[in-house]
Design an enzyme around this catalytic site. Structure first.
Site, short mmCIF file in Angstrom:
data_model
loop_
_atom_site.label_atom_id
_atom_site.label_comp_id
_atom_site.label_asym_id
_atom_site.label_seq_id
_atom_site.Cartn_x
_atom_site.Cartn_y
_atom_site.Cartn_z
N ASP A 86 43.78 39.62 47.39
CA ASP A 86 42.52 39.40 46.50
C ASP A 86 42.47 38.20 45.81
O ASP A 86 43.67 37.97 45.17
CB ASP A 86 42.30 40.60 45.65
CG ASP A 86 41.04 40.73 45.11
OD1 ASP A 86 40.19 40.06 45.47
OD2 ASP A 86 41.08 41.34 43.83
N HIS A 87 41.60 37.29 45.73
CA HIS A 87 41.81 36.03 44.74
C HIS A 87 43.20 35.23 45.08
O HIS A 87 43.59 34.90 43.88
CB HIS A 87 41.50 36.29 43.58
CG HIS A 87 40.04 37.10 43.04
ND1 HIS A 87 39.09 36.15 43.11
CD2 HIS A 87 39.64 38.03 42.80
CE1 HIS A 87 37.93 36.80 42.78
NE2 HIS A 87 38.19 38.05 42.72
N GLU A 137 35.28 32.26 48.63
CA GLU A 137 34.50 32.37 47.44
C GLU A 137 33.66 31.03 47.12
O GLU A 137 34.31 30.01 47.02
CB GLU A 137 34.92 32.69 46.15
CG GLU A 137 34.33 32.58 44.88
CD GLU A 137 35.09 33.42 43.45
OE1 GLU A 137 36.01 34.14 43.82
OE2 GLU A 137 34.68 32.85 42.61
N GLY A 176 35.48 42.70 35.16
CA GLY A 176 35.79 43.56 34.00
C GLY A 176 34.51 44.25 33.52
O GLY A 176 33.74 44.58 34.49
N SER A 208 32.48 46.77 39.18
CA SER A 208 32.37 48.06 38.25
C SER A 208 31.46 47.85 37.23
O SER A 208 31.14 46.81 36.67
CB SER A 208 33.93 47.93 37.68
OG SER A 208 34.87 47.87 38.57
N ASN A 227 34.10 44.98 45.60
CA ASN A 227 35.22 45.00 45.19
C ASN A 227 35.15 45.87 43.69
O ASN A 227 34.47 45.42 42.97
CB ASN A 227 35.65 43.61 45.02
CG ASN A 227 36.17 42.90 46.00
OD1 ASN A 227 35.67 43.07 47.02
ND2 ASN A 227 37.00 41.76 46.04
N ASN A 229 37.67 47.50 40.62
CA ASN A 229 38.97 47.65 40.12
C ASN A 229 39.03 48.35 38.64
O ASN A 229 39.46 49.27 38.48
CB ASN A 229 39.99 46.46 40.15
CG ASN A 229 41.34 46.58 39.73
OD1 ASN A 229 41.79 47.47 39.52
ND2 ASN A 229 42.05 45.33 38.97
#
Ligand code: G3H
Ligand code: ZN
Length: 303
Positions: A86-87, A137, A176, A208, A227, A229
């Site tokens: 990821d990233h 991205e 976030g 999220s 995605n 987290n």
């Protein structure tokens, strides 16, 4: 022995049939097991991914790969699993390609577009030679409650023409916790991009905390990988706090201080939260025939 699929068929099908498949970050052993359990119990495919920071915390990309693989064996996992970086930057993408991850995200958003595209092409070449999937991205996903940068239709076309398998787009999404007064996803731009690249699975980072109606609308417009987290970190934190506030960690006769007990409510909360997200995303359960087909060994990276 366990092995990973690259997920290209899984995500293309999701885009075509208007549902999404979750992409979940692992942070440790408990997270890994909670995610594998959620996938197995719902009979849905799983993309498990690791960020550079989490990989460093756990002991490196190889340790993460071995952990996921060995956990799959120990838990008799029978649904398809994709292991994604990821990233990643250029060097970590190459490292994970060589290690046998089945998917890598090269995140060149901080580079000038021409350089991002050129480096993405190099990663695609190395990855595709080994049957590994590549995500890029465009635009910028917001960070630390700050806005990002909208992806352009022009960039979407250029990156798809370069051969990316999945495309992460900045569409007002933020990693976030979303700030108070967040203006929401930019559906106009998502629609324009989705029309310009009608077959490519589009990725929603910062999944999220986005309201359910916006998640559903984004999926209807072309988002097929989401995605997540922070959502599970919050679920873990809340359940762990409850356990401690109830004083269970202090119960010496029941050994409530044992990490296997202390971490259990949080671990179960991850699986519960994951199941809720799977229902929001409309991910269908796979039948056993499909699971077998996804495990076709010819599509595997043998290195
Ligand atoms: O790449 C990972 C994600 O975009 C996760 O974002 O922590 O806001 O869910 P999140
Ligand atoms: Zn992200």
């Amino acid at each position: 022995m366990a092995y990973f699929v690259n997920g290209n068929d899984i995500f293309k099908k999701a885009r075509k049939e208007h549902y999404a498949v979750g992409a979940y970050n692992t942070n440790n052993l408990e997270w890994t097991r909670a995610l594998l359990r959620g996938a197995e119990e719902t009979r849905t495919p799983l993309l498990i991914q690791v960020s550079t920071g989490a990989a460093k915390y756990m002991g490196g990309y190889k340790l993460v790969k071995d952990l996921v693989e060995d956990s799959m064996d120990a838990m008799n996992i029978s649904v398809p699993v994709i292991l994604n970086l990821d990233h990643g930057d250029y060097d970590s993408a190459i490292e994970c390609i060589k290690l046998g991850y089945s998917s890598v995200m090269f995140d060149g958003h901080a580079l000038p577009t021409e350089e991002n595209l050129a480096k993405t092409k190099e990663i695609i070449k190395l990855a595709h030679e080994r049957g590994i999937s590549v995500e890029a991205e465009i635009g910028k996903i917001g960070e630390n409650q700050g806005a990002g940068e909208l992806a352009s239709v022009e960039d979407a076309k250029a990156f798809v023409a370069a051969g990316v398998d999945k495309l992460a787009c900045g569409i007002g999404n933020i990693h976030g916790v979303y700030p108070e007064g967040w203006s929401g996803l930019n559906f106009d731009r998502l629609k324009e991009i989705a029309e310009a690249v009608p077959e490519t699975p589009l990725v929603l980072h910062g999944g999220s905390g986005i309201p359910q109606d916006q998640i559903e609308k984004a999926i209807s417009l072309g988002i097929s990988k989401i995605n997540i987290n922070t959502e599970f970190q919050l679920a873990f934190q809340e359940a762990t706090r409850k356990y401690i506030e109830e004083g269970k960690d202090q119960d010496k006769s029941k050994k409530g201080y044992d990490p296997r007990k202390l971490l259990l409510p949080g671990t179960e909360a991850i699986t519960d939260s994951m199941k809720e997200m799977i229902s929001w995303m409309g991910t269908p359960s796979i039948d056993d025939k499909e699971a077998d087909a996804s495990f076709d060994r010819s599509s595997l990276n043998e290195e």
